[in-house]
Write a protein that holds these residues in place. Structure first.
Motif, PDB file in Angstrom:
ATOM      1  N   PRO A  68      -0.163   0.326  -0.950  1.00  0.00           N
ATOM      2  CA  PRO A  68      -1.194   0.418  -1.217  1.00  0.00           C
ATOM      3  C   PRO A  68      -1.378  -0.852  -2.439  1.00  0.00           C
ATOM      4  CG  PRO A  68       0.279   1.698  -2.318  1.00  0.00           C
ATOM      5  CD  PRO A  68       1.105   1.208  -0.789  1.00  0.00           C
ATOM      6  N   SER A  69      -2.227  -1.437  -2.458  1.00  0.00           N
ATOM      7  CA  SER A  69      -2.537  -2.819  -2.888  1.00  0.00           C
ATOM      8  C   SER A  69      -4.370  -2.406  -3.272  1.00  0.00           C
ATOM      9  CB  SER A  69      -2.272  -3.860  -1.814  1.00  0.00           C
ATOM     10  OG  SER A  69      -2.781  -4.924  -2.790  1.00  0.00           O
ATOM     11  N   PRO A  70      -5.167  -3.087  -4.723  1.00  0.00           N
ATOM     12  CA  PRO A  70      -6.056  -3.115  -4.810  1.00  0.00           C
ATOM     13  C   PRO A  70      -6.841  -4.426  -3.910  1.00  0.00           C
ATOM     14  CG  PRO A  70      -4.633  -4.337  -6.607  1.00  0.00           C
ATOM     15  CD  PRO A  70      -3.535  -3.770  -6.006  1.00  0.00           C
TER      16      PRO A  70
ATOM     17  N   PRO B 155       7.238   4.336  -9.418  1.00  0.00           N
ATOM     18  CA  PRO B 155       6.170   5.053  -8.630  1.00  0.00           C
ATOM     19  C   PRO B 155       4.444   4.980  -8.835  1.00  0.00           C
ATOM     20  CG  PRO B 155       7.873   6.192  -9.777  1.00  0.00           C
ATOM     21  CD  PRO B 155       8.339   4.707  -9.943  1.00  0.00           C
ATOM     22  N   GLY B 156       3.555   5.026  -8.157  1.00  0.00           N
ATOM     23  CA  GLY B 156       2.602   4.584  -7.843  1.00  0.00           C
ATOM     24  C   GLY B 156       2.584   2.892  -8.233  1.00  0.00           C
ATOM     25  N   PHE B 157       2.862   2.702  -7.644  1.00  0.00           N
ATOM     26  CA  PHE B 157       3.281   0.947  -7.626  1.00  0.00           C
ATOM     27  C   PHE B 157       3.880   0.753  -6.231  1.00  0.00           C
ATOM     28  CE2 PHE B 157       1.700   1.692 -11.998  1.00  0.00           C
ATOM     29  CZ  PHE B 157       0.732   0.881 -11.767  1.00  0.00           C
TER      30      PHE B 157
ATOM     31  N   ALA C 187       9.146   6.890   5.586  1.00  0.00           N
ATOM     32  CA  ALA C 187       9.394   7.479   4.606  1.00  0.00           C
ATOM     33  C   ALA C 187       9.544   6.236   3.967  1.00  0.00           C
ATOM     34  CB  ALA C 187      10.450   8.791   4.570  1.00  0.00           C
ATOM     35  N   ASP C 188       8.464   6.728   2.412  1.00  0.00           N
ATOM     36  CA  ASP C 188       9.071   5.617   2.029  1.00  0.00           C
ATOM     37  C   ASP C 188       8.802   4.127   2.251  1.00  0.00           C
ATOM     38  OD1 ASP C 188       8.855   4.519  -0.998  1.00  0.00           O
ATOM     39  OD2 ASP C 188      10.961   4.888  -1.447  1.00  0.00           O
ATOM     40  N   GLY C 189       7.504   3.545   2.858  1.00  0.00           N
ATOM     41  CA  GLY C 189       7.866   2.228   3.747  1.00  0.00           C
ATOM     42  C   GLY C 189       8.825   2.042   4.894  1.00  0.00           C
ATOM     43  N   ARG C 190       9.853   2.565   4.849  1.00  0.00           N
ATOM     44  CA  ARG C 190      11.175   2.521   5.804  1.00  0.00           C
ATOM     45  C   ARG C 190      11.068   4.096   6.866  1.00  0.00           C
ATOM     46  NH1 ARG C 190      14.575  -0.104   4.189  1.00  0.00           N
ATOM     47  NH2 ARG C 190      14.864  -0.793   1.953  1.00  0.00           N
ATOM     48  N   LEU C 191      11.622   3.169   8.202  1.00  0.00           N
ATOM     49  CA  LEU C 191      11.739   4.236   8.918  1.00  0.00           C
ATOM     50  C   LEU C 191      13.195   4.589   9.207  1.00  0.00           C
ATOM     51  CD1 LEU C 191      11.259   4.341  12.353  1.00  0.00           C
ATOM     52  CD2 LEU C 191      12.363   2.999  13.185  1.00  0.00           C
ATOM     53  N   ARG C 192      13.343   6.309   9.204  1.00  0.00           N
ATOM     54  CA  ARG C 192      14.154   6.893   8.822  1.00  0.00           C
ATOM     55  C   ARG C 192      14.605   7.860  10.261  1.00  0.00           C
ATOM     56  NH1 ARG C 192      15.475   5.829   3.768  1.00  0.00           N
ATOM     57  NH2 ARG C 192      14.252   4.406   2.925  1.00  0.00           N
ATOM     58  N   ASN C 193      15.274   7.914  10.769  1.00  0.00           N
ATOM     59  CA  ASN C 193      15.748   8.820  11.561  1.00  0.00           C
ATOM     60  C   ASN C 193      15.900  10.218  11.300  1.00  0.00           C
ATOM     61  OD1 ASN C 193      15.795   8.052  13.954  1.00  0.00           O
ATOM     62  ND2 ASN C 193      17.399   6.653  13.095  1.00  0.00           N
TER      63      ASN C 193
ATOM     64  N   TRP D 115      -1.889  -2.461   3.397  1.00  0.00           N
ATOM     65  CA  TRP D 115      -1.397  -1.915   4.711  1.00  0.00           C
ATOM     66  C   TRP D 115       0.162  -0.971   4.723  1.00  0.00           C
ATOM     67  CZ3 TRP D 115      -2.460  -4.159  10.815  1.00  0.00           C
ATOM     68  CH2 TRP D 115      -2.843  -2.666  11.434  1.00  0.00           C
ATOM     69  N   PRO D 116      -0.701   0.356   4.272  1.00  0.00           N
ATOM     70  CA  PRO D 116       0.623   1.841   3.447  1.00  0.00           C
ATOM     71  C   PRO D 116       0.825   2.552   5.144  1.00  0.00           C
ATOM     72  CG  PRO D 116      -1.629   1.484   2.599  1.00  0.00           C
ATOM     73  CD  PRO D 116      -1.650   1.083   3.298  1.00  0.00           C
ATOM     74  N   GLY D 117       1.801   2.678   4.905  1.00  0.00           N
ATOM     75  CA  GLY D 117       2.876   3.437   5.648  1.00  0.00           C
ATOM     76  C   GLY D 117       3.612   2.232   7.223  1.00  0.00           C
TER      77      GLY D 117
END
Ligand SMILES: [Zn+2]
Length: 305
Positions: A152-154, A183-185, A299-305, A158-160
Protein backbone atom coordinates in the motif's frame (compact mmCIF):
# COMPACT_ATOMS: atom_id res chain seq x y z
CA UNK A 1 15.02 -18.65 -5.86
CA UNK A 2 13.45 -20.55 -3.03
CA UNK A 3 10.16 -19.51 -1.56
CA UNK A 4 10.86 -19.98 2.10
CA UNK A 5 14.05 -18.34 3.21
CA UNK A 6 15.10 -17.11 6.58
CA UNK A 7 15.57 -13.43 7.21
CA UNK A 8 19.06 -12.12 6.77
CA UNK A 9 20.92 -12.74 10.00
CA UNK A 10 23.55 -10.12 9.33
CA UNK A 11 22.49 -6.89 7.65
CA UNK A 12 26.12 -5.86 7.35
CA UNK A 13 26.66 -8.68 4.89
CA UNK A 14 23.51 -8.01 2.90
CA UNK A 15 24.41 -6.77 -0.54
CA UNK A 16 22.38 -3.95 -2.02
CA UNK A 17 22.39 -2.82 -5.64
CA UNK A 18 22.81 0.92 -6.03
CA UNK A 19 20.49 2.56 -8.53
CA UNK A 20 20.26 6.17 -9.64
CA UNK A 21 17.32 7.79 -11.41
CA UNK A 22 18.60 10.66 -13.55
CA UNK A 23 15.82 13.22 -13.72
CA UNK A 24 15.52 16.96 -13.41
CA UNK A 25 13.14 18.65 -10.99
CA UNK A 26 14.00 22.13 -12.24
CA UNK A 27 10.68 23.96 -12.02
CA UNK A 28 11.57 26.89 -14.26
CA UNK A 29 13.88 26.80 -17.31
CA UNK A 30 15.10 30.31 -16.51
CA UNK A 31 16.80 28.98 -13.35
CA UNK A 32 20.39 27.67 -13.49
CA UNK A 33 20.50 24.05 -14.59
CA UNK A 34 21.79 21.85 -11.76
CA UNK A 35 20.98 18.29 -12.75
CA UNK A 36 24.05 17.65 -14.92
CA UNK A 37 26.44 18.90 -12.24
CA UNK A 38 24.66 16.89 -9.56
CA UNK A 39 24.64 13.73 -11.69
CA UNK A 40 28.37 14.16 -12.27
CA UNK A 41 28.77 14.63 -8.52
CA UNK A 42 27.02 11.31 -7.83
CA UNK A 43 29.08 9.60 -10.53
CA UNK A 44 32.23 10.88 -8.80
CA UNK A 45 30.96 9.43 -5.52
CA UNK A 46 30.34 6.04 -7.12
CA UNK A 47 33.75 6.15 -8.77
CA UNK A 48 35.42 6.97 -5.46
CA UNK A 49 33.94 3.77 -4.04
CA UNK A 50 34.54 1.71 -7.17
CA UNK A 51 30.84 0.92 -7.38
CA UNK A 52 28.96 0.13 -10.57
CA UNK A 53 25.30 1.06 -10.42
CA UNK A 54 22.14 0.76 -12.47
CA UNK A 55 21.47 4.24 -13.82
CA UNK A 56 18.02 4.93 -15.25
CA UNK A 57 17.92 8.03 -17.43
CA UNK A 58 14.93 10.06 -18.56
CA UNK A 59 14.94 9.93 -22.37
CA UNK A 60 14.52 13.62 -23.12
CA UNK A 61 17.39 14.42 -20.75
CA UNK A 62 19.61 11.88 -22.51
CA UNK A 63 18.82 13.66 -25.75
CA UNK A 64 19.81 16.99 -24.20
CA UNK A 65 22.91 15.67 -22.42
CA UNK A 66 24.49 12.93 -24.59
CA UNK A 67 27.91 13.41 -23.00
CA UNK A 68 26.46 12.56 -19.61
CA UNK A 69 25.09 9.28 -20.94
CA UNK A 70 28.48 8.52 -22.46
CA UNK A 71 30.21 9.14 -19.15
CA UNK A 72 27.78 6.82 -17.33
CA UNK A 73 28.45 4.08 -19.87
CA UNK A 74 32.21 4.66 -19.99
CA UNK A 75 32.43 4.19 -16.23
CA UNK A 76 30.88 0.75 -16.44
CA UNK A 77 27.41 1.46 -15.11
CA UNK A 78 24.33 -0.19 -16.50
CA UNK A 79 22.05 2.22 -18.33
CA UNK A 80 18.29 1.81 -18.28
CA UNK A 81 15.33 3.98 -19.21
CA UNK A 82 13.45 6.09 -16.69
CA UNK A 83 10.62 6.96 -19.14
CA UNK A 84 10.86 9.54 -21.90
CA UNK A 85 9.65 12.63 -20.02
CA UNK A 86 8.97 11.44 -16.46
CA UNK A 87 5.20 11.31 -16.90
CA UNK A 88 3.63 8.60 -14.68
CA UNK A 89 2.28 5.64 -16.64
CA UNK A 90 -1.15 6.46 -15.23
CA UNK A 91 -1.12 9.69 -17.27
CA UNK A 92 -0.27 7.90 -20.51
CA UNK A 93 -2.12 5.89 -23.11
CA UNK A 94 -0.80 2.50 -24.26
CA UNK A 95 0.15 4.12 -27.57
CA UNK A 96 2.18 6.99 -26.11
CA UNK A 97 3.73 4.71 -23.50
CA UNK A 98 4.95 2.19 -26.06
CA UNK A 99 6.24 4.87 -28.41
CA UNK A 100 8.14 6.57 -25.56
CA UNK A 101 9.65 3.29 -24.40
CA UNK A 102 10.81 2.49 -27.92
CA UNK A 103 12.44 5.82 -28.66
CA UNK A 104 13.97 6.08 -25.20
CA UNK A 105 15.53 2.65 -25.37
CA UNK A 106 16.89 3.16 -28.88
CA UNK A 107 18.37 6.55 -27.99
CA UNK A 108 20.10 5.21 -24.89
CA UNK A 109 21.49 2.28 -26.85
CA UNK A 110 22.82 4.62 -29.54
CA UNK A 111 24.45 6.94 -27.02
CA UNK A 112 25.84 4.30 -24.69
CA UNK A 113 26.79 1.53 -27.09
CA UNK A 114 25.35 -0.98 -24.66
CA UNK A 115 22.19 -3.07 -24.70
CA UNK A 116 19.51 -1.33 -22.66
CA UNK A 117 17.47 -4.00 -20.90
CA UNK A 118 16.02 -2.26 -17.86
CA UNK A 119 12.98 -0.05 -17.48
CA UNK A 120 11.99 1.93 -14.40
CA UNK A 121 8.65 3.71 -14.26
CA UNK A 122 8.51 7.26 -12.91
CA UNK A 123 7.45 7.23 -9.25
CA UNK A 124 6.80 3.45 -9.24
CA UNK A 125 3.71 4.18 -11.32
CA UNK A 126 3.26 0.62 -12.59
CA UNK A 127 -0.02 -0.09 -10.77
CA UNK A 128 -3.06 -2.34 -11.37
CA UNK A 129 -4.98 0.31 -13.32
CA UNK A 130 -2.22 0.34 -15.97
CA UNK A 131 -1.56 -3.41 -16.09
CA UNK A 132 -1.68 -2.99 -19.88
CA UNK A 133 1.83 -1.54 -19.62
CA UNK A 134 3.42 -4.84 -18.54
CA UNK A 135 3.47 -6.58 -21.94
CA UNK A 136 4.38 -3.30 -23.64
CA UNK A 137 7.55 -3.01 -21.56
CA UNK A 138 8.61 -6.37 -22.99
CA UNK A 139 7.43 -5.41 -26.47
CA UNK A 140 9.69 -2.36 -26.36
CA UNK A 141 12.62 -4.71 -25.79
CA UNK A 142 13.17 -4.55 -22.05
CA UNK A 143 13.91 -7.82 -20.29
CA UNK A 144 13.40 -6.50 -16.78
CA UNK A 145 11.63 -3.77 -14.90
CA UNK A 146 11.97 -2.24 -11.44
CA UNK A 147 8.77 -0.28 -11.44
CA UNK A 148 6.44 -1.54 -8.70
CA UNK A 149 6.06 -0.80 -5.02
CA UNK A 150 4.52 -4.09 -3.83
CA UNK A 151 2.43 -2.71 -0.99
CA UNK A 152 0.00 0.00 0.00
CA UNK A 153 1.21 3.51 -0.78
CA UNK A 154 -0.35 6.96 -0.66
CA UNK A 155 0.98 7.56 -4.17
CA UNK A 156 1.56 4.49 -6.33
CA UNK A 157 1.52 0.91 -5.08
CA UNK A 158 0.49 -2.61 -6.08
CA UNK A 159 -0.44 -4.49 -2.87
CA UNK A 160 -0.27 -8.26 -3.06
CA UNK A 161 2.72 -8.56 -5.37
CA UNK A 162 5.65 -10.60 -4.09
CA UNK A 163 8.63 -8.99 -2.49
CA UNK A 164 11.12 -11.18 -4.33
CA UNK A 165 11.89 -10.98 -8.08
CA UNK A 166 9.21 -12.50 -10.27
CA UNK A 167 8.36 -13.04 -13.91
CA UNK A 168 5.39 -11.20 -15.36
CA UNK A 169 3.30 -13.40 -17.60
CA UNK A 170 3.97 -12.10 -21.14
CA UNK A 171 6.20 -9.46 -19.65
CA UNK A 172 9.63 -8.77 -18.20
CA UNK A 173 11.22 -9.92 -14.96
CA UNK A 174 10.26 -7.54 -12.17
CA UNK A 175 12.49 -6.44 -9.33
CA UNK A 176 10.01 -5.02 -6.82
CA UNK A 177 11.01 -2.13 -4.63
CA UNK A 178 12.33 -3.41 -1.28
CA UNK A 179 9.97 -2.64 1.59
CA UNK A 180 10.10 -2.92 5.33
CA UNK A 181 6.73 -3.80 6.80
CA UNK A 182 5.60 -2.52 10.14
CA UNK A 183 1.96 -2.59 11.24
CA UNK A 184 -0.03 -0.36 8.94
CA UNK A 185 2.92 0.63 6.76
CA UNK A 186 5.14 -0.68 4.00
CA UNK A 187 8.11 1.63 3.65
CA UNK A 188 10.55 1.71 0.73
CA UNK A 189 13.32 2.13 3.27
CA UNK A 190 16.23 1.97 0.83
CA UNK A 191 15.09 4.76 -1.40
CA UNK A 192 15.03 8.46 -1.90
CA UNK A 193 12.92 10.31 0.59
CA UNK A 194 12.85 7.40 3.04
CA UNK A 195 16.61 7.01 2.97
CA UNK A 196 17.04 10.75 3.54
CA UNK A 197 14.47 11.25 6.26
CA UNK A 198 14.16 8.05 8.27
CA UNK A 199 16.62 7.26 11.06
CA UNK A 200 19.41 4.90 10.13
CA UNK A 201 17.99 2.28 12.49
CA UNK A 202 15.12 1.79 10.02
CA UNK A 203 17.57 0.88 7.27
CA UNK A 204 19.33 -1.60 9.50
CA UNK A 205 16.02 -3.04 10.69
CA UNK A 206 14.80 -3.40 7.11
CA UNK A 207 17.97 -5.15 6.02
CA UNK A 208 17.79 -7.50 9.00
CA UNK A 209 14.19 -8.38 8.11
CA UNK A 210 14.82 -8.86 4.39
CA UNK A 211 14.60 -12.33 2.93
CA UNK A 212 17.66 -13.84 1.32
CA UNK A 213 15.47 -14.40 -1.76
CA UNK A 214 14.94 -10.68 -2.21
CA UNK A 215 16.91 -8.57 -4.66
CA UNK A 216 17.70 -5.52 -2.58
CA UNK A 217 18.17 -2.23 -4.36
CA UNK A 218 18.48 1.33 -3.19
CA UNK A 219 17.45 4.28 -5.31
CA UNK A 220 18.42 7.91 -5.28
CA UNK A 221 18.21 10.98 -7.48
CA UNK A 222 20.88 13.58 -8.28
CA UNK A 223 18.77 16.41 -6.78
CA UNK A 224 18.64 14.65 -3.41
CA UNK A 225 22.32 15.44 -2.89
CA UNK A 226 21.93 19.10 -3.85
CA UNK A 227 22.19 21.01 -0.59
CA UNK A 228 22.65 24.36 -2.30
CA UNK A 229 19.45 24.46 -4.29
CA UNK A 230 16.92 26.93 -2.86
CA UNK A 231 13.44 25.66 -2.09
CA UNK A 232 11.10 25.59 -5.08
CA UNK A 233 7.41 24.84 -5.18
CA UNK A 234 6.83 22.13 -7.77
CA UNK A 235 3.25 22.80 -8.70
CA UNK A 236 2.60 19.39 -10.23
CA UNK A 237 3.31 17.67 -6.88
CA UNK A 238 2.07 20.36 -4.48
CA UNK A 239 3.53 22.12 -1.43
CA UNK A 240 3.83 19.12 0.91
CA UNK A 241 5.67 16.91 -1.60
CA UNK A 242 7.84 19.86 -2.63
CA UNK A 243 8.83 20.35 1.00
CA UNK A 244 9.57 16.66 1.41
CA UNK A 245 11.72 16.70 -1.74
CA UNK A 246 13.76 19.51 -0.26
CA UNK A 247 14.20 18.20 3.29
CA UNK A 248 17.04 16.06 4.56
CA UNK A 249 19.39 16.62 1.65
CA UNK A 250 22.31 17.23 3.98
CA UNK A 251 21.89 13.62 5.21
CA UNK A 252 21.78 12.02 1.79
CA UNK A 253 25.50 11.82 1.11
CA UNK A 254 26.10 10.21 4.52
CA UNK A 255 23.28 7.72 4.03
CA UNK A 256 24.47 6.68 0.59
CA UNK A 257 28.09 6.46 1.74
CA UNK A 258 26.89 3.97 4.37
CA UNK A 259 25.49 1.82 1.58
CA UNK A 260 28.63 2.24 -0.53
CA UNK A 261 30.89 1.30 2.37
CA UNK A 262 29.23 -2.12 2.57
CA UNK A 263 29.67 -4.74 -0.15
CA UNK A 264 27.25 -3.84 -2.93
CA UNK A 265 25.45 -6.09 -5.38
CA UNK A 266 25.89 -5.93 -9.12
CA UNK A 267 23.60 -3.84 -11.35
CA UNK A 268 20.08 -5.21 -11.73
CA UNK A 269 20.64 -6.07 -15.39
CA UNK A 270 23.41 -8.46 -14.35
CA UNK A 271 21.30 -9.92 -11.55
CA UNK A 272 18.54 -10.55 -14.10
CA UNK A 273 20.93 -12.65 -16.16
CA UNK A 274 21.72 -14.82 -13.13
CA UNK A 275 18.14 -15.44 -12.06
CA UNK A 276 17.07 -17.95 -11.02
CA UNK A 277 20.39 -18.79 -9.43
CA UNK A 278 19.45 -22.20 -8.05
CA UNK A 279 17.68 -23.57 -11.12
CA UNK A 280 14.18 -23.06 -9.77
CA UNK A 281 11.75 -21.07 -11.86
CA UNK A 282 10.85 -17.58 -10.81
CA UNK A 283 7.26 -17.16 -9.67
CA UNK A 284 4.97 -16.09 -12.51
CA UNK A 285 2.52 -13.28 -11.93
CA UNK A 286 -0.29 -12.46 -14.32
CA UNK A 287 -0.79 -8.69 -14.18
CA UNK A 288 -4.49 -9.01 -14.96
CA UNK A 289 -5.43 -11.46 -12.18
CA UNK A 290 -4.83 -11.70 -8.44
CA UNK A 291 -1.43 -13.21 -7.72
CA UNK A 292 -2.03 -16.87 -6.90
CA UNK A 293 0.30 -19.61 -8.02
CA UNK A 294 -0.57 -23.29 -7.71
CA UNK A 295 -0.84 -24.33 -4.09
CA UNK A 296 1.22 -21.37 -2.97
CA UNK A 297 -0.42 -18.34 -1.49
CA UNK A 298 0.57 -14.80 -0.82
CA UNK A 299 1.01 -13.66 2.72
CA UNK A 300 2.57 -10.45 3.88
CA UNK A 301 3.87 -9.77 0.40
CA UNK A 302 5.63 -13.11 0.04
CA UNK A 303 4.95 -16.30 -1.79
CA UNK A 304 4.51 -19.14 0.68
CA UNK A 305 3.77 -22.81 0.26
ZN1 LIG B 1 11.85 9.54 -11.20
Amino acid sequence: MGNTKASNPSPGLTRVTITLDVEDLQPDPSLPERAVDMTNWVLDLLSEHGVRASVYVVGELAKRWPQLVKRIADEGHEIGLHSWSHVPITNQTPETFLADCHRGRLLLQDLSGQAVNGYRAPMMSLVPSVAWAVPLIAEAGFTYSSSVLPGPSPLFGWPGLPQQPFQWTHGPIEFPCPLVRVPGFALPYLGGTYLRLLPNVVRRYGLSRSGSDEALWAYCHPWEFDTEEPFHLHEHIGMLASRIAWLGRSRMERQVRRLLNDPVAEPLGELALHLPDDGAALPFVDPTTPPTIGSAHWADGRLRN
